[in-house]
Design a protein around this motif. Structure first.
Motif, PDB file in Angstrom:
ATOM      1  N   ARG A 137     -57.213  23.289  38.410  1.00  0.00           N
ATOM      2  CA  ARG A 137     -58.016  22.270  39.083  1.00  0.00           C
ATOM      3  C   ARG A 137     -57.488  20.862  38.841  1.00  0.00           C
ATOM      4  O   ARG A 137     -57.571  19.991  39.698  1.00  0.00           O
ATOM      5  CB  ARG A 137     -59.463  22.341  38.603  1.00  0.00           C
ATOM      6  N   ASN A 138     -56.977  20.628  37.635  1.00  0.00           N
ATOM      7  CA  ASN A 138     -56.558  19.271  37.293  1.00  0.00           C
ATOM      8  C   ASN A 138     -55.113  18.974  37.697  1.00  0.00           C
ATOM      9  O   ASN A 138     -54.596  17.913  37.394  1.00  0.00           O
ATOM     10  CB  ASN A 138     -56.724  19.039  35.786  1.00  0.00           C
ATOM     11  N   GLU A 139     -54.468  19.918  38.396  1.00  0.00           N
ATOM     12  CA  GLU A 139     -53.091  19.700  38.832  1.00  0.00           C
ATOM     13  C   GLU A 139     -52.967  19.576  40.349  1.00  0.00           C
ATOM     14  O   GLU A 139     -51.881  19.324  40.859  1.00  0.00           O
ATOM     15  CB  GLU A 139     -52.192  20.845  38.338  1.00  0.00           C
ATOM     16  N   TYR A 140     -54.055  19.741  41.052  1.00  0.00           N
ATOM     17  CA  TYR A 140     -54.042  19.648  42.511  1.00  0.00           C
ATOM     18  C   TYR A 140     -53.835  18.188  42.902  1.00  0.00           C
ATOM     19  O   TYR A 140     -54.549  17.292  42.436  1.00  0.00           O
ATOM     20  CB  TYR A 140     -55.362  20.180  43.053  1.00  0.00           C
ATOM     21  N   PHE A 141     -52.850  17.921  43.769  1.00  0.00           N
ATOM     22  CA  PHE A 141     -52.490  16.543  44.077  1.00  0.00           C
ATOM     23  C   PHE A 141     -53.650  15.750  44.667  1.00  0.00           C
ATOM     24  O   PHE A 141     -53.762  14.543  44.461  1.00  0.00           O
ATOM     25  CB  PHE A 141     -51.285  16.520  45.029  1.00  0.00           C
ATOM     26  N   ASN A 417     -33.688  33.592  43.521  1.00  0.00           N
ATOM     27  CA  ASN A 417     -35.123  33.413  43.317  1.00  0.00           C
ATOM     28  C   ASN A 417     -35.826  33.243  44.656  1.00  0.00           C
ATOM     29  O   ASN A 417     -35.338  32.557  45.550  1.00  0.00           O
ATOM     30  CB  ASN A 417     -35.391  32.184  42.436  1.00  0.00           C
ATOM     31  N   PHE A 418     -36.997  33.834  44.748  1.00  0.00           N
ATOM     32  CA  PHE A 418     -37.798  33.728  45.957  1.00  0.00           C
ATOM     33  C   PHE A 418     -38.471  32.358  46.013  1.00  0.00           C
ATOM     34  O   PHE A 418     -38.996  31.871  45.015  1.00  0.00           O
ATOM     35  CB  PHE A 418     -38.864  34.824  45.972  1.00  0.00           C
ATOM     36  N   CYS A 419     -38.466  31.758  47.198  1.00  0.00           N
ATOM     37  CA  CYS A 419     -39.154  30.484  47.413  1.00  0.00           C
ATOM     38  C   CYS A 419     -40.094  30.648  48.603  1.00  0.00           C
ATOM     39  O   CYS A 419     -39.645  30.885  49.726  1.00  0.00           O
ATOM     40  CB  CYS A 419     -38.161  29.350  47.664  1.00  0.00           C
ATOM     41  N   GLY A 420     -41.398  30.527  48.346  1.00  0.00           N
ATOM     42  CA  GLY A 420     -42.381  30.621  49.415  1.00  0.00           C
ATOM     43  C   GLY A 420     -42.748  29.248  49.929  1.00  0.00           C
ATOM     44  O   GLY A 420     -43.089  28.361  49.155  1.00  0.00           O
ATOM     45  N   HIS A 421     -42.642  29.073  51.224  1.00  0.00           N
ATOM     46  CA  HIS A 421     -42.933  27.774  51.820  1.00  0.00           C
ATOM     47  C   HIS A 421     -43.999  27.865  52.916  1.00  0.00           C
ATOM     48  O   HIS A 421     -44.317  26.884  53.558  1.00  0.00           O
ATOM     49  CB  HIS A 421     -41.663  27.164  52.412  1.00  0.00           C
ATOM     50  N   LEU A 450     -45.320  24.220  54.404  1.00  0.00           N
ATOM     51  CA  LEU A 450     -44.211  23.493  53.770  1.00  0.00           C
ATOM     52  C   LEU A 450     -42.916  23.635  54.545  1.00  0.00           C
ATOM     53  O   LEU A 450     -42.088  22.715  54.539  1.00  0.00           O
ATOM     54  CB  LEU A 450     -43.994  23.998  52.336  1.00  0.00           C
ATOM     55  N   ALA A 451     -42.732  24.755  55.200  1.00  0.00           N
ATOM     56  CA  ALA A 451     -41.475  25.016  55.907  1.00  0.00           C
ATOM     57  C   ALA A 451     -41.180  23.952  56.955  1.00  0.00           C
ATOM     58  O   ALA A 451     -40.021  23.616  57.209  1.00  0.00           O
ATOM     59  CB  ALA A 451     -41.511  26.399  56.559  1.00  0.00           C
ATOM     60  N   THR A 487     -45.307  23.876  43.462  1.00  0.00           N
ATOM     61  CA  THR A 487     -44.340  23.218  42.593  1.00  0.00           C
ATOM     62  C   THR A 487     -43.768  21.956  43.224  1.00  0.00           C
ATOM     63  O   THR A 487     -43.003  21.240  42.583  1.00  0.00           O
ATOM     64  CB  THR A 487     -43.182  24.182  42.268  1.00  0.00           C
ATOM     65  N   GLY A 488     -44.122  21.678  44.465  1.00  0.00           N
ATOM     66  CA  GLY A 488     -43.501  20.587  45.194  1.00  0.00           C
ATOM     67  C   GLY A 488     -42.361  21.092  46.057  1.00  0.00           C
ATOM     68  O   GLY A 488     -41.987  20.466  47.037  1.00  0.00           O
TER      69      GLY A 488
END
Length: 545
Positions: A137-141, A417-421, A450-451, A487-488
């Motif tokens: 909760r405290n990391e949501y932009f 590594n898999f990257c989900g966007h 994100l894509a 993760t950005g």
């Protein structure tokens, strides 16, 4: 005491066929007890009459509950999803024991009567209902740096917020608008035009991505639902562009509203479109959202029929200190996820016609970003906050989203590594699966959230795999073990602790885990998968311009 009557025994001679020498002596037996009634024998005509009576009694019940009966016999009842609720209940409404009528006046009166609390008074119950150790909760932009602003909202401010909600709705009525749905509002609309799909936007890359979705809808999924595209006055002014949309995709173009200069986003066009449309029931799609099923099937979903609305979950959960809970007079709870409104299904008739008031109240919040901007992240929150303010239930889709992408970095370099966007959002539960806990909805939407911001991606690795929790029911408590992170660069889903399968090392034996699936297998090959591969090339080129 009366003397007992002596028992009389009769003599039974030995059987002549017996070869046992010991049987030469007489055998004495107790006389047979007389039968009190004759033995009942079921004759064919009697059996037929009994079966006929049973059929007459049970067939109406079976017909009335035919969805239950058919799904019972078709289900294999394999419990591969341990969610505590197969079909989640609608959330956000007032408790039944309050006995607040589902009328606008009663709901507004209750809102105004709720205690106005300071931050310190609400902190303990809110943090108990929404613990900080779960769901980042405290990391949501959208929550970052808001604590001081939330804390600054005092009791006077809370009463002002509530009064402005009521004043706005009263203003809608004074201008001739309706806040509660009634059947006269669709009397002039042909029945086949009362359900449809809504898009918004009409310029640049937004329009180019929308054409991808329209292509999938009309020429791959072959939906026959009417489609409306809402745009601002300075958009879609080229006659050729307009003609192409109308002729190729059979859409209706609707000019509406004005762009606002006080914000980067023009989210308010959604609210205005929802109020302006003649659709009584509609499915909204963002321009960057690629449908994978005919959206018409969503109108039959059990979740939709419960309250006349369905919202799909977003990445993070609410922050318990957000002042919005004090404003709407509600305690923060974990029984819901914040919605992402890249897709939603809505019925203006829902909640006794008050779903229409929800749209107006959300519109009020969108028109006042100075009041609600630090409490919400655009329209995705205002719909939900409006439900909370009026104490009305809304429905969540039954499964949490999956992360979709491929084995490449955000810059398009091949990676191990898999990257989900993007988000895979799942469909709803059909009536045939109402009593089948093993049912998992198919992928319904590919939201390229994100894509669309990435340049240089490889089309062949764009939408090749998904990553998701093994137990992904929206009410599944074990989702706290599958950590969703933005993760950005990518949508990451990380497992806290070891895999829960029994054969796994150090297994927690709870069944939870994170799994990878091939997109082609998920879609079952076929036309949708082939089209998705083909449009990947188009999608990447849009980003490069």
């Amino acid at each position: 005491m009366a003397p007992s009557t002596p028992i009389q025994y009769s003599f039974l001679p030995s059987s002549p066929t017996s070869t046992d020498a010991s049987n030469s002596s007489p055998t004495y037996l107790r006389p047979p007890i007389p039968m009190k009634s004759k033995r009942f024998r079921l004759r064919p005509i009697q059996a037929f009459l009994i079966l006929s009576i049973v059929a007459i009694v049970t067939l109406p019940f079976a017909h009335y509950h035919k969805d239950r009966v058919s799904s019972y016999f078709s289900s294999n009842y394999v419990y591969n999803d341990l969610s505590i609720q197969h079909i989640p209940q609608a959330s956000g409404g007032l408790p039944d024991h309050l006995n607040i009528p589902i009328t606008l006046e009663a709901r507004l009166s209750y809102l105004l009567s709720r205690p106005a609390l300071e931050q310190w008074e609400a902190e303990l119950p809110n943090r108990h209902g929404c613990p900080m150790y779960t769901f980042n909760r405290n990391e949501y932009f959208a929550h970052t740096g808001k604590e001081d602003q939330w804390r600054s909202v005092g009791t006077t401010d809370i009463r002002r917020y509530r009064s402005k909600m009521v004043d706005y709705l009263r203003g809608v009525e004074r201008e001739g608008g309706k806040l509660v749905w009634d059947n006269s509002m669709e009397a002039h609309v042909p029945e086949e035009e009362r359900r449809g799909i809504i898009f918004t936007g009409g310029e640049g890359k937004t329009l180019a991505r929308m054409k991808i979705s329209l292509q999938m809808l009309r020429h791959v999924l072959h939906t026959t639902l009417p489609i409306e595209v809402y745009h601002f006055p300075d958009e879609l002014q080229d006659p050729q562009a307009r003609a192409q949309l109308v002729d190729t995709f059979d859409v209706k173009l609707v000019q509406i509203g004005e762009k606002r200069l006080d914000t980067e986003k023009s989210w308010h066009i959604k609210n205005e479109a929802f109020l302006a449309t003649n659709f009584t029931e509609f499915i909204y799609l963002d321009s960057d959202n690629i449908p994978l099923i005919d959206p018409r099937t969503l109108f039959d979903g059990i979740e939709y029929k419960q309250s006349g609305s369905v919202f799909w979950a977003d990445l993070n959960k609410d922050h318990p200190d957000n002042a919005i809970f004090r404003i709407v007079g509600k305690t923060c709870t974990d029984d819901h996820w914040p919605a992402e409104t890249g897709q939603l299904v809505f019925d203006k008739r829902g909640n006794n016609g008050l779903n229409l008031a929800i749209l107006h109240l959300s519109n009020h919040m969108m028109k006042n970003p100075d009041m609600y901007g630090f409490l919400s992240y655009g329209d995705k929150d205002t719909f939900r906050f409006a439900f909370y303010a009026l104490g009305l239930p809304y429905q969540q889709a039954p499964k949490i989203f999956a992360s979709a992408g491929g084995y490449q970095t955000e810059n398009g370099e091949s990676s191990l590594n898999f990257c989900g966007h993007s988000m895979i959002q799942w469909g709803l539960t059909p009536p045939s699966a109402k009593h089948d806990p093993s049912y998992h909805p198919p992928p319904a939407f590919l939201h390229t959230i994100l894509a669309k911001h990435r340049n240089g991606l490889q089309p062949s690795k764009l939408f090749t795999h998904i990553r998701r929790p093994r137990l992904d029911g929206i009410s599944e408590p074990l989702l706290v073990r599958t950590l969703y992170e933005w993760t950005g660069d990518c949508f990451a889903i990380t497992l806290k602790g070891p895999d829960g399968l029994p054969e796994s090392e150090n297994s927690m034996m709870d069944g939870q885990g994170v799994i990878m699936q091939d997109m082609s297998d998920l879609l079952g090959g076929g036309e949708v998968w082939e089209e998705l591969k083909a449009l990947s090339e188009v999608f990447v080129k849009i980003n490069q311009h």
